[in-house]
Write a protein that holds these residues in place. Structure first.
Motif, PDB file in Angstrom:
ATOM      1  N   LEU A 189     -32.519  15.058  11.680  1.00 38.06           N
ATOM      2  CA  LEU A 189     -33.435  15.345  12.785  1.00 38.06           C
ATOM      3  C   LEU A 189     -33.761  14.081  13.569  1.00 38.06           C
ATOM      4  O   LEU A 189     -33.812  14.084  14.810  1.00 38.06           O
ATOM      5  CB  LEU A 189     -34.728  15.981  12.255  1.00 38.06           C
ATOM      6  N   MET A 190     -34.001  12.984  12.837  1.00 39.88           N
ATOM      7  CA  MET A 190     -34.286  11.716  13.493  1.00 39.88           C
ATOM      8  C   MET A 190     -33.112  11.296  14.370  1.00 39.88           C
ATOM      9  O   MET A 190     -33.282  10.906  15.533  1.00 39.88           O
ATOM     10  CB  MET A 190     -34.556  10.637  12.442  1.00 39.88           C
ATOM     11  N   GLU A 191     -31.899  11.373  13.844  1.00 44.33           N
ATOM     12  CA  GLU A 191     -30.724  10.967  14.600  1.00 44.33           C
ATOM     13  C   GLU A 191     -30.524  11.848  15.830  1.00 44.33           C
ATOM     14  O   GLU A 191     -30.137  11.362  16.905  1.00 44.33           O
ATOM     15  CB  GLU A 191     -29.496  11.007  13.703  1.00 44.33           C
ATOM     16  N   ALA A 192     -30.798  13.149  15.690  1.00 44.25           N
ATOM     17  CA  ALA A 192     -30.646  14.054  16.830  1.00 44.25           C
ATOM     18  C   ALA A 192     -31.626  13.686  17.947  1.00 44.25           C
ATOM     19  O   ALA A 192     -31.257  13.639  19.127  1.00 44.25           O
ATOM     20  CB  ALA A 192     -30.858  15.498  16.387  1.00 44.25           C
ATOM     21  N   LYS A 193     -32.872  13.413  17.572  1.00 44.01           N
ATOM     22  CA  LYS A 193     -33.874  13.070  18.589  1.00 44.01           C
ATOM     23  C   LYS A 193     -33.583  11.713  19.215  1.00 44.01           C
ATOM     24  O   LYS A 193     -33.695  11.549  20.435  1.00 44.01           O
ATOM     25  CB  LYS A 193     -35.277  13.075  17.964  1.00 44.01           C
ATOM     26  N   LEU A 194     -33.213  10.734  18.400  1.00 47.99           N
ATOM     27  CA  LEU A 194     -32.883   9.421  18.949  1.00 47.99           C
ATOM     28  C   LEU A 194     -31.660   9.505  19.858  1.00 47.99           C
ATOM     29  O   LEU A 194     -31.551   8.763  20.840  1.00 47.99           O
ATOM     30  CB  LEU A 194     -32.641   8.426  17.822  1.00 47.99           C
ATOM     31  N   GLY A 195     -30.739  10.407  19.543  1.00 52.43           N
ATOM     32  CA  GLY A 195     -29.595  10.617  20.422  1.00 52.43           C
ATOM     33  C   GLY A 195     -30.024  11.157  21.776  1.00 52.43           C
ATOM     34  O   GLY A 195     -29.495  10.752  22.819  1.00 52.43           O
ATOM     35  N   GLN A 196     -30.994  12.071  21.786  1.00 56.50           N
ATOM     36  CA  GLN A 196     -31.536  12.577  23.043  1.00 56.50           C
ATOM     37  C   GLN A 196     -32.188  11.470  23.851  1.00 56.50           C
ATOM     38  O   GLN A 196     -31.994  11.356  25.070  1.00 56.50           O
ATOM     39  CB  GLN A 196     -32.563  13.683  22.773  1.00 56.50           C
ATOM     40  N   ILE A 197     -32.969  10.639  23.175  1.00 61.48           N
ATOM     41  CA  ILE A 197     -33.649   9.532  23.848  1.00 61.48           C
ATOM     42  C   ILE A 197     -32.630   8.572  24.445  1.00 61.48           C
ATOM     43  O   ILE A 197     -32.771   8.104  25.581  1.00 61.48           O
ATOM     44  CB  ILE A 197     -34.580   8.801  22.865  1.00 61.48           C
ATOM     45  N   ALA A 198     -31.570   8.276  23.680  1.00 61.98           N
ATOM     46  CA  ALA A 198     -30.535   7.359  24.159  1.00 61.98           C
ATOM     47  C   ALA A 198     -29.852   7.921  25.398  1.00 61.98           C
ATOM     48  O   ALA A 198     -29.632   7.202  26.387  1.00 61.98           O
ATOM     49  CB  ALA A 198     -29.512   7.114  23.054  1.00 61.98           C
ATOM     50  N   LYS A 199     -29.522   9.190  25.368  1.00 60.99           N
ATOM     51  CA  LYS A 199     -28.830   9.815  26.500  1.00 60.99           C
ATOM     52  C   LYS A 199     -29.685   9.775  27.761  1.00 60.99           C
ATOM     53  O   LYS A 199     -29.189   9.508  28.862  1.00 60.99           O
ATOM     54  CB  LYS A 199     -28.459  11.259  26.145  1.00 60.99           C
ATOM     55  N   ALA A 200     -30.986  10.030  27.589  1.00 60.48           N
ATOM     56  CA  ALA A 200     -31.888  10.028  28.750  1.00 60.48           C
ATOM     57  C   ALA A 200     -32.103   8.621  29.293  1.00 60.48           C
ATOM     58  O   ALA A 200     -32.266   8.423  30.498  1.00 60.48           O
ATOM     59  CB  ALA A 200     -33.229  10.649  28.361  1.00 60.48           C
ATOM     60  N   ALA A 201     -32.095   7.617  28.405  1.00 57.42           N
ATOM     61  CA  ALA A 201     -32.396   6.240  28.823  1.00 57.42           C
ATOM     62  C   ALA A 201     -31.206   5.548  29.468  1.00 57.42           C
ATOM     63  O   ALA A 201     -31.380   4.671  30.318  1.00 57.42           O
ATOM     64  CB  ALA A 201     -32.861   5.429  27.616  1.00 57.42           C
ATOM     65  N   LEU A 202     -29.999   5.944  29.092  1.00 57.23           N
ATOM     66  CA  LEU A 202     -28.812   5.196  29.487  1.00 57.23           C
ATOM     67  C   LEU A 202     -28.328   5.633  30.871  1.00 57.23           C
ATOM     68  O   LEU A 202     -27.384   6.403  31.023  1.00 57.23           O
ATOM     69  CB  LEU A 202     -27.700   5.377  28.452  1.00 57.23           C
ATOM     70  N   THR A 203     -29.003   5.108  31.898  1.00 61.62           N
ATOM     71  CA  THR A 203     -28.623   5.386  33.281  1.00 61.62           C
ATOM     72  C   THR A 203     -28.088   4.117  33.930  1.00 61.62           C
ATOM     73  O   THR A 203     -28.356   3.005  33.463  1.00 61.62           O
ATOM     74  CB  THR A 203     -29.837   5.878  34.080  1.00 61.62           C
ATOM     75  N   ASP A 204     -27.340   4.287  35.006  1.00 58.17           N
ATOM     76  CA  ASP A 204     -26.827   3.122  35.728  1.00 58.17           C
ATOM     77  C   ASP A 204     -27.974   2.251  36.234  1.00 58.17           C
ATOM     78  O   ASP A 204     -27.867   1.017  36.240  1.00 58.17           O
ATOM     79  CB  ASP A 204     -25.965   3.577  36.914  1.00 58.17           C
ATOM     80  N   GLU A 205     -29.066   2.899  36.650  1.00 58.98           N
ATOM     81  CA  GLU A 205     -30.213   2.137  37.149  1.00 58.98           C
ATOM     82  C   GLU A 205     -30.836   1.288  36.054  1.00 58.98           C
ATOM     83  O   GLU A 205     -31.185   0.116  36.284  1.00 58.98           O
ATOM     84  CB  GLU A 205     -31.269   3.099  37.730  1.00 58.98           C
ATOM     85  N   ALA A 206     -30.964   1.838  34.844  1.00 60.69           N
ATOM     86  CA  ALA A 206     -31.562   1.094  33.735  1.00 60.69           C
ATOM     87  C   ALA A 206     -30.670  -0.078  33.324  1.00 60.69           C
ATOM     88  O   ALA A 206     -31.169  -1.171  33.022  1.00 60.69           O
ATOM     89  CB  ALA A 206     -31.797   2.022  32.550  1.00 60.69           C
ATOM     90  N   ILE A 207     -29.367   0.153  33.316  1.00 53.65           N
ATOM     91  CA  ILE A 207     -28.427  -0.922  32.957  1.00 53.65           C
ATOM     92  C   ILE A 207     -28.502  -2.052  33.979  1.00 53.65           C
ATOM     93  O   ILE A 207     -28.576  -3.232  33.622  1.00 53.65           O
ATOM     94  CB  ILE A 207     -27.001  -0.360  32.863  1.00 53.65           C
ATOM     95  N   LYS A 208     -28.499  -1.693  35.267  1.00 53.50           N
ATOM     96  CA  LYS A 208     -28.541  -2.711  36.326  1.00 53.50           C
ATOM     97  C   LYS A 208     -29.850  -3.489  36.286  1.00 53.50           C
ATOM     98  O   LYS A 208     -29.857  -4.720  36.425  1.00 53.50           O
ATOM     99  CB  LYS A 208     -28.390  -2.019  37.681  1.00 53.50           C
ATOM    100  N   LYS A 209     -30.969  -2.806  36.076  1.00 57.86           N
ATOM    101  CA  LYS A 209     -32.268  -3.498  36.030  1.00 57.86           C
ATOM    102  C   LYS A 209     -32.336  -4.457  34.853  1.00 57.86           C
ATOM    103  O   LYS A 209     -32.836  -5.583  34.968  1.00 57.86           O
ATOM    104  CB  LYS A 209     -33.412  -2.485  35.942  1.00 57.86           C
ATOM    105  N   THR A 210     -31.846  -4.040  33.689  1.00 58.23           N
ATOM    106  CA  THR A 210     -31.852  -4.901  32.511  1.00 58.23           C
ATOM    107  C   THR A 210     -31.002  -6.143  32.741  1.00 58.23           C
ATOM    108  O   THR A 210     -31.397  -7.260  32.392  1.00 58.23           O
ATOM    109  CB  THR A 210     -31.336  -4.122  31.286  1.00 58.23           C
ATOM    110  N   TYR A 211     -29.844  -5.944  33.344  1.00 62.82           N
ATOM    111  CA  TYR A 211     -28.970  -7.082  33.658  1.00 62.82           C
ATOM    112  C   TYR A 211     -29.649  -8.023  34.648  1.00 62.82           C
ATOM    113  O   TYR A 211     -29.648  -9.249  34.464  1.00 62.82           O
ATOM    114  CB  TYR A 211     -27.653  -6.570  34.227  1.00 62.82           C
ATOM    115  N   ASP A 212     -30.248  -7.475  35.706  1.00 59.93           N
ATOM    116  CA  ASP A 212     -30.913  -8.304  36.720  1.00 59.93           C
ATOM    117  C   ASP A 212     -32.076  -9.087  36.114  1.00 59.93           C
ATOM    118  O   ASP A 212     -32.310 -10.253  36.461  1.00 59.93           O
ATOM    119  CB  ASP A 212     -31.412  -7.440  37.876  1.00 59.93           C
TER     120      ASP A 212
END
Length: 318
Positions: free
Chosen positions: A125-148
């Motif tokens: 259950l933990m892995e399933a929920k963390l997978g959902q969180i990861a999918k929602a967080a991993l956007t091009d905008e989030a990647i670009k902001k973190t890099y910047d």
């Protein structure tokens, strides 16, 4: 379990960001499972293709997919396609046979089985929920902001590009300098007399000051471009150094570190979610239960341990 996840994810995530500039391209993640191809003519009641029955127990293509995902990191890389699936199907068949035997002997009624079943139930259950969180967080905008953000936080650091010739004595170094001043090619002399055979023609490439032993780094960074040093003594012998260039250390392009940045984005989102859950939960530790102070004691002991021996010359330079 969640306490460990919180500390581990936070530590891994926060440690990652300032290291982006130094990172090499990380290895690719384990391959994702192939999407199943349902066959209506041979599907079981759930719609998944039936692959085998073991004493009446069905094994479907969905079962194979789960095993493929679970065991991907442990399978030999050369085991692919139909050969991999045949191996996994045999694994599932053997597993079903052993599980049936265990059940016939009542092992599924023991307290130990119940404890492990509860543990893996929460883990999945933990892995399933963390997978959902990861999918929602991993956007091009989030990647670009973190890099910047990492780019803005990068402190200017000078790098030098140099060659060197390593010899055994001061006199040998002076002989090398005499040959170079007489017009001989640096790379040619290095190939003839240098003890450092790992540097082709004495070439060291670009390096920052912390990548070399102090005696060598101090001398190299004091030289101007095109200037040659006097003999420089280090723990490895005597060096003659020639500086070929100086620059501010470049920040890697996003494409070079995108995988690493993506992992940081995911880890931070997951650790933030767990931290929020812990903040709003009522958690009561029993007297004598392990706590964060126990981890601090281990960290303090590790910090007090003797430092490892210095790296050999070849490793230090690279």
């Amino acid at each position: 379990m969640t306490a460990f996840l919180s500390r581990a994810a936070v530590a891994a995530g926060l440690a990652l960001l300032p290291c982006i500039a130094l990172a090499q391209t990380p290895p690719a993640d384990a391959p994702k499972a192939d999407a199943p191809k349902p066959d209506a003519a041979k599907a079981d009641a759930a719609g998944a293709k039936l692959l085998a029955t073991v004493n009446g127990q069905q094994i479907t293509e969905e079962d194979l997919r789960v095993a493929r995902e679970d065991l991907a990191a442990n399978l030999p890389p050369q085991l692919q396609g139909k050969a991999r699936d045949a191996y996994l199907l045999d694994f599932l068949i053997d597993g079903a046979l052993v599980a049936q035997l265990a059940k016939s002997e009542g092992l599924d009624k023991t307290p130990e089985y119940a404890r492990r079943l509860a543990y893996y139930h929460e883990k999945l259950l933990m892995e399933a929920k963390l997978g959902q969180i990861a999918k929602a967080a991993l956007t091009d905008e989030a990647i670009k902001k973190t890099y910047d953000d990492a780019l803005k936080a990068q402190k200017p650091e000078q790098e030098v590009r140099a060659r060197h010739i390593l010899v055994a004595t001061d006199d040998d170094a002076k002989k090398v300098i005499a040959r170079l001043k007489a017009g001989e090619d640096f790379a040619k002399v290095a190939k003839e007399v240098s003890k450092d055979t790992s540097a082709d023609g004495g070439e060291l490439g670009w390096f920052s000051k912390d990548k070399m032993v102090p005696e060598f780094a101090d001398a190299a960074f004091k030289l101007d471009v095109g200037q040659m040093s006097e003999p420089v003594k280090s723990p490895f012998g005597w060096h003659v150094i020639e500086v070929e260039g100086k620059r501010e250390k470049p920040f890697p392009a996003l494409d070079e570190v995108k995988d690493q940045v993506s992992r940081y984005v995911v880890q931070k989102a997951q650790s933030d979610a767990v931290t929020s859950l812990r903040k709003n939960a009522k958690i009561e530790r029993a007297p004598g239960a392990p706590s964060a102070s126990d981890e601090t004691q281990v960290d303090d002991a590790a910090a007090a341990a003797p430092a490892p021996a210095p790296a050999p010359a070849e490793e230090k330079k690279k």
